[in-house]
Design a protein around this motif. Sequence first.
Motif, PDB file in Angstrom:
ATOM      1  N   ALA A   7       0.835  -1.204   0.000  1.00 18.85           N
ATOM      2  CA  ALA A   7       0.000   0.000   0.000  1.00 18.85           C
ATOM      3  C   ALA A   7       0.868   1.250   0.000  1.00 18.85           C
ATOM      4  O   ALA A   7       0.582   2.215  -0.721  1.00 18.85           O
ATOM      5  N   SER A   8       1.929   1.255   0.812  1.00 21.30           N
ATOM      6  CA  SER A   8       2.791   2.438   0.873  1.00 21.30           C
ATOM      7  C   SER A   8       3.595   2.603  -0.406  1.00 21.30           C
ATOM      8  O   SER A   8       3.974   3.720  -0.760  1.00 21.30           O
ATOM      9  N   ALA A   9       3.849   1.510  -1.111  1.00 25.08           N
ATOM     10  CA  ALA A   9       4.586   1.585  -2.370  1.00 25.08           C
ATOM     11  C   ALA A   9       3.671   1.893  -3.556  1.00 25.08           C
ATOM     12  O   ALA A   9       4.138   2.047  -4.676  1.00 25.08           O
ATOM     13  N   GLY A  10       2.358   1.950  -3.310  1.00 20.82           N
ATOM     14  CA  GLY A  10       1.408   2.248  -4.381  1.00 20.82           C
ATOM     15  C   GLY A  10       1.166   1.082  -5.311  1.00 20.82           C
ATOM     16  O   GLY A  10       0.772   1.268  -6.463  1.00 20.82           O
ATOM     17  N   GLN A  11       1.375  -0.132  -4.842  1.00 21.95           N
ATOM     18  CA  GLN A  11       1.221  -1.308  -5.692  1.00 21.95           C
ATOM     19  C   GLN A  11      -0.155  -1.948  -5.616  1.00 21.95           C
ATOM     20  O   GLN A  11      -0.442  -2.854  -6.386  1.00 21.95           O
ATOM     21  N   LEU A  12      -0.988  -1.529  -4.694  1.00 21.36           N
ATOM     22  CA  LEU A  12      -2.324  -2.116  -4.596  1.00 21.36           C
ATOM     23  C   LEU A  12      -3.221  -1.531  -5.680  1.00 21.36           C
ATOM     24  O   LEU A  12      -3.074  -0.374  -6.075  1.00 21.36           O
ATOM     25  N   PRO A  13      -4.167  -2.318  -6.169  1.00 14.41           N
ATOM     26  CA  PRO A  13      -5.042  -1.842  -7.250  1.00 14.41           C
ATOM     27  C   PRO A  13      -6.055  -0.814  -6.752  1.00 14.41           C
ATOM     28  O   PRO A  13      -6.374  -0.743  -5.570  1.00 14.41           O
ATOM     29  N   SER A  14      -6.564  -0.046  -7.689  1.00 16.28           N
ATOM     30  CA  SER A  14      -7.586   0.952  -7.360  1.00 16.28           C
ATOM     31  C   SER A  14      -8.942   0.272  -7.196  1.00 16.28           C
ATOM     32  O   SER A  14      -9.129  -0.895  -7.549  1.00 16.28           O
ATOM     33  N   ARG A  15      -9.902   1.028  -6.698  1.00 16.21           N
ATOM     34  CA  ARG A  15     -11.255   0.509  -6.499  1.00 16.21           C
ATOM     35  C   ARG A  15     -11.866   0.098  -7.835  1.00 16.21           C
ATOM     36  O   ARG A  15     -12.498  -0.948  -7.946  1.00 16.21           O
ATOM     37  N   SER A  16     -11.665   0.918  -8.862  1.00 16.01           N
ATOM     38  CA  SER A  16     -12.253   0.592 -10.160  1.00 16.01           C
ATOM     39  C   SER A  16     -11.570  -0.618 -10.802  1.00 16.01           C
ATOM     40  O   SER A  16     -12.221  -1.402 -11.490  1.00 16.01           O
ATOM     41  N   ALA A  17     -10.274  -0.808 -10.552  1.00 13.70           N
ATOM     42  CA  ALA A  17      -9.593  -2.000 -11.077  1.00 13.70           C
ATOM     43  C   ALA A  17     -10.145  -3.256 -10.419  1.00 13.70           C
ATOM     44  O   ALA A  17     -10.337  -4.278 -11.081  1.00 13.70           O
TER      45      ALA A  17
END
Length: 70
Positions: free
Chosen positions: A44-54
């Motif tokens: 999450a801190s690295a920005g690797q989690l997908p977005s809600r729309s993904a």
Amino acid sequence: MARKSSITRLPAEIKSYIEAMLATGAQTLDELIADLQQRFPAEASAGQLPSRSAVHRYGAKLDRRLAAIK
């Protein structure tokens, strides 16, 4: 050709967790995103989690595949 989903590019552990949660339907999308951020804080801190729309798009594809199997 379209590029791969951000979920298919995730580590296997995270991808299988998302698939399991979407298949059970136990959480809303917002609850699932919050759960992912708590369960996998490094990603999450690295920005690797997908977005809600993904997650929604991936869930729709998963629903179609599960319906085809039934």
